[in-house]
Design a protein around this motif. Sequence first.
Motif, PDB file in Angstrom:
ATOM      1  N   VAL A  30      24.628 -25.545  -0.740  1.00  0.00           N
ATOM      2  CA  VAL A  30      25.273 -25.254   0.548  1.00  0.00           C
ATOM      3  C   VAL A  30      24.736 -23.951   1.126  1.00  0.00           C
ATOM      4  O   VAL A  30      24.484 -23.858   2.339  1.00  0.00           O
ATOM      5  N   LEU A  31      24.538 -22.947   0.282  1.00  0.00           N
ATOM      6  CA  LEU A  31      23.994 -21.668   0.773  1.00  0.00           C
ATOM      7  C   LEU A  31      22.608 -21.860   1.382  1.00  0.00           C
ATOM      8  O   LEU A  31      22.285 -21.273   2.423  1.00  0.00           O
ATOM      9  N   LYS A  32      21.799 -22.694   0.742  1.00  0.00           N
ATOM     10  CA  LYS A  32      20.461 -22.963   1.276  1.00  0.00           C
ATOM     11  C   LYS A  32      20.553 -23.697   2.610  1.00  0.00           C
ATOM     12  O   LYS A  32      19.811 -23.393   3.565  1.00  0.00           O
ATOM     13  N   GLN A  95      23.387 -10.764  10.071  1.00  0.00           N
ATOM     14  CA  GLN A  95      24.244 -10.274   8.998  1.00  0.00           C
ATOM     15  C   GLN A  95      24.722 -11.423   8.118  1.00  0.00           C
ATOM     16  O   GLN A  95      24.790 -11.297   6.888  1.00  0.00           O
ATOM     17  N   ALA A  96      25.025 -12.564   8.725  1.00  0.00           N
ATOM     18  CA  ALA A  96      25.431 -13.742   7.953  1.00  0.00           C
ATOM     19  C   ALA A  96      24.295 -14.216   7.048  1.00  0.00           C
ATOM     20  O   ALA A  96      24.517 -14.567   5.881  1.00  0.00           O
ATOM     21  N   LEU A 100      24.073 -14.443   2.858  1.00  0.00           N
ATOM     22  CA  LEU A 100      23.703 -15.671   2.145  1.00  0.00           C
ATOM     23  C   LEU A 100      22.505 -15.464   1.228  1.00  0.00           C
ATOM     24  O   LEU A 100      22.450 -16.007   0.118  1.00  0.00           O
ATOM     25  N   THR A 101      21.526 -14.698   1.670  1.00  0.00           N
ATOM     26  CA  THR A 101      20.312 -14.493   0.881  1.00  0.00           C
ATOM     27  C   THR A 101      20.478 -13.430  -0.197  1.00  0.00           C
ATOM     28  O   THR A 101      19.583 -13.251  -1.024  1.00  0.00           O
ATOM     29  N   SER A 102      21.613 -12.733  -0.187  1.00  0.00           N
ATOM     30  CA  SER A 102      21.843 -11.714  -1.222  1.00  0.00           C
ATOM     31  C   SER A 102      22.118 -12.347  -2.579  1.00  0.00           C
ATOM     32  O   SER A 102      22.106 -11.663  -3.600  1.00  0.00           O
ATOM     33  N   ARG A 103      22.369 -13.647  -2.592  1.00  0.00           N
ATOM     34  CA  ARG A 103      22.532 -14.394  -3.855  1.00  0.00           C
ATOM     35  C   ARG A 103      21.439 -15.450  -3.916  1.00  0.00           C
ATOM     36  O   ARG A 103      21.557 -16.504  -3.289  1.00  0.00           O
ATOM     37  N   ASP A 104      20.357 -15.156  -4.634  1.00  0.00           N
ATOM     38  CA  ASP A 104      19.270 -16.134  -4.712  1.00  0.00           C
ATOM     39  C   ASP A 104      19.649 -17.252  -5.687  1.00  0.00           C
ATOM     40  O   ASP A 104      20.732 -17.265  -6.270  1.00  0.00           O
ATOM     41  N   MET A 119      32.178 -16.812   1.411  1.00  0.00           N
ATOM     42  CA  MET A 119      32.355 -17.695   2.562  1.00  0.00           C
ATOM     43  C   MET A 119      33.176 -17.017   3.658  1.00  0.00           C
ATOM     44  O   MET A 119      32.891 -17.158   4.849  1.00  0.00           O
ATOM     45  N   ASP A 120      34.200 -16.275   3.260  1.00  0.00           N
ATOM     46  CA  ASP A 120      35.013 -15.571   4.257  1.00  0.00           C
ATOM     47  C   ASP A 120      34.176 -14.542   5.017  1.00  0.00           C
ATOM     48  O   ASP A 120      34.315 -14.395   6.240  1.00  0.00           O
ATOM     49  N   ALA A 121      33.306 -13.833   4.297  1.00  0.00           N
ATOM     50  CA  ALA A 121      32.464 -12.818   4.944  1.00  0.00           C
ATOM     51  C   ALA A 121      31.473 -13.465   5.905  1.00  0.00           C
ATOM     52  O   ALA A 121      31.242 -12.961   7.011  1.00  0.00           O
ATOM     53  N   VAL A 122      30.885 -14.593   5.493  1.00  0.00           N
ATOM     54  CA  VAL A 122      29.938 -15.302   6.360  1.00  0.00           C
ATOM     55  C   VAL A 122      30.653 -15.856   7.585  1.00  0.00           C
ATOM     56  O   VAL A 122      30.172 -15.739   8.718  1.00  0.00           O
TER      57      VAL A 122
END
Length: 267
Positions: A30-32, A95-96, A100-104, A119-122
Motif C-alpha cells: 500500500v505504501l508503494k 511532505q506526504a 511514505l518513503t521514510s520506511r523503505d 497513515m494519520d500523518a499522511v
Amino acid sequence: MATVMAATAAERAVLEEEFRWLLHDEVHAVLKQLQDILKEASLRFTLPGSGTEGPAKQENFILGSCGTDQVKGVLTLQGDALSQAIQDARNHVSQAIYLLTSRDESYQFKTGAEVLKLMDAVMLQLTRARNRLTTPATLTLPEIAASGLTRMFAPALPSDLLVNVYINLNKLCLTVYQLHALQPNSTKNFRPAGGAVLHSPGAMLDPLTAHSEWGSQRLEVSHVHKVECVIPWLNDALVYFTVSLQLCQQLKDKISVFSSYWSYRPF
C-alpha cells in the motif's frame, strides 16, 4: 471446554499469522501504491518556468460566467501570479511522500499502532493539500485591493475596478468588482465589508485603507462579475488526493479489525 479452548487457540494462531502478513507485506504494498499515486499528483503541480529551462511559459484560460453567456473572456497568466495556492498544495504532497518513503521495503513494522500513526500523518498532509484547493481564502475588499492583482493586468484596468483571482476545486475563478463613490451627503450607514470569498453588491470599503485612486471618498460595490474555467490537471490532482485518502483509510480499517478479536490491544 478443552475443545472450545483448542479451537480458540487455533483461530488466534491464524489471526496472528494474518496480522503478521499484513504488517510485513500488505502495508508495504500500500505504501508503494501511495507513493506512485502521489508522485503523479506532484507532477501536476510543477509550475511553468520553475526550472532553469528558460522564460516562464504563459497559459491561456477561456473564462465564462456560470449558467449564462453574458460574460466571457480570455485570461493569460505568465509567471507565478497564482503560485502560492499551488505551491502550498505541492508542499503538502511532498511532505506526504517524504513520510511514505521514510520506511523503505526493508523496514519492519512491529505494531499496528505504528502503521495507524503513519497513515494519520499522511492523511493530514493530503487533507491539507486538498483543502488548499477546495477552500479559497476569505479576503476583505481592502485586502483584495492591496494584493496587487488588479495592478497586474496589461493593459491597466480602470481605477473603479477591483479584481480577485483564485483557485476553487478544479477551477480558476476571476471576480471583478465595480466600485462607485458614495456621495458625501449619502444617508447610507457605512459598514466596511468583512472577509469573504465573494462579496455582494452593496459591500463597502474605505479607500484610505487600500484604494488611493479614489482619494478620500468611501466606496461601494455596485456590480459583481464572476467568470471561471476548469483546469484539467487540477481535477486530476483532486482525484489523486481522494484515491490516496481512501487507500489510507482502507489500510487503517484492516489494522483496526484485528483489535476486535482480542480483549487487549496487541497492536
